[in-house]
Design an enzyme around this catalytic site. Structure first.
Site, PDB file in Angstrom:
ATOM      1  N   CYS A  97       2.781  -4.819   6.683  1.00  0.00           N
ATOM      2  CA  CYS A  97       2.553  -4.594   5.258  1.00  0.00           C
ATOM      3  C   CYS A  97       3.833  -4.128   4.563  1.00  0.00           C
ATOM      4  O   CYS A  97       4.860  -3.902   5.202  1.00  0.00           O
ATOM      5  CB  CYS A  97       1.456  -3.543   5.066  1.00  0.00           C
TER       6      CYS A  97
ATOM      7  N   HIS B  65       0.818  -1.219   0.000  1.00  0.00           N
ATOM      8  CA  HIS B  65       0.000   0.000   0.000  1.00  0.00           C
ATOM      9  C   HIS B  65       0.844   1.258   0.000  1.00  0.00           C
ATOM     10  O   HIS B  65       2.054   1.225   0.195  1.00  0.00           O
ATOM     11  CB  HIS B  65      -0.964  -0.002   1.193  1.00  0.00           C
TER      12      HIS B  65
END
Length: 172
Positions: free
Chosen positions: A147, A132
């Site tokens: 992440c 992301h």
């Protein structure tokens, strides 16, 4: 007389600077369109120790990005809340254009092996591992909960080049 020509150029200069600000930039089409199949990546490789993600097509690197990871980046993700980025072979399973981190691509963690090891230890394996945006340009400290983070501009480029079902290999 000199003042009159100066003001329009000053205003124009200010507008150019404002438009080039990363905070002012938003693509005309949202979300950005997926590139034609012959331009897309057919594989993603992540090297956690090098903080590098590469997009490949036909075995050749087409893009390279500097990435940031979870707050505890060393080692494979083993359970919810350990702030580690998983290691192994996964796939992109979902493209989220409404992500709170600009755009995101879901990684298929946990896979069956991840679930089995967590079950054997009596813990939740966790999930919601994404590639992301949200990293300010020039920011250099790992900050996610596991992440793989890029700048907003970079995730827009990755978004265009990566389709659902693209394999991703995450190496220590």
């Amino acid at each position: 007389m000199k003042r009159q020509w100066f003001r329009p150029w000053l205003v124009l200069g200010f507008c150019v600077l404002a438009a080039s600000s990363p905070h002012a930039r938003k693509p005309a089409v949202w979300p950005p369109a997926l590139a034609p199949a012959d331009e897309r990546a057919d594989e993603i490789r992540v090297d956690k120790s090098e903080r590098r993600m590469q997009l490949l097509r036909d075995g050749k690197v087409i893009r390279t990005y500097r990435i940031l990871l979870g707050d505890a980046p060393v080692g494979h993700k083993r359970q919810q809340g350990d702030e580690r980025t998983p290691e192994g072979l996964y796939r992109i399973t979902f493209r989220n254009d409404k992500s709170r981190f600009h755009l995101s691509l879901r990684v298929s963690y946990p896979n069956e092996a991840d679930r089995a090891q967590a079950r054997a230890r009596g813990v939740d394996p966790g999930g919601d591992i994404m590639i992301h945006g949200g990293t300010p340009p020039g920011y250099g400290t790992d900050w996610t909960d596991g992440c793989i983070a890029l700048t907003d501009r970079e995730i827009e480029e990755v978004w265009r080049l990566v389709a659902v079902d693209t394999p991703i290999s995450i190496e220590p």
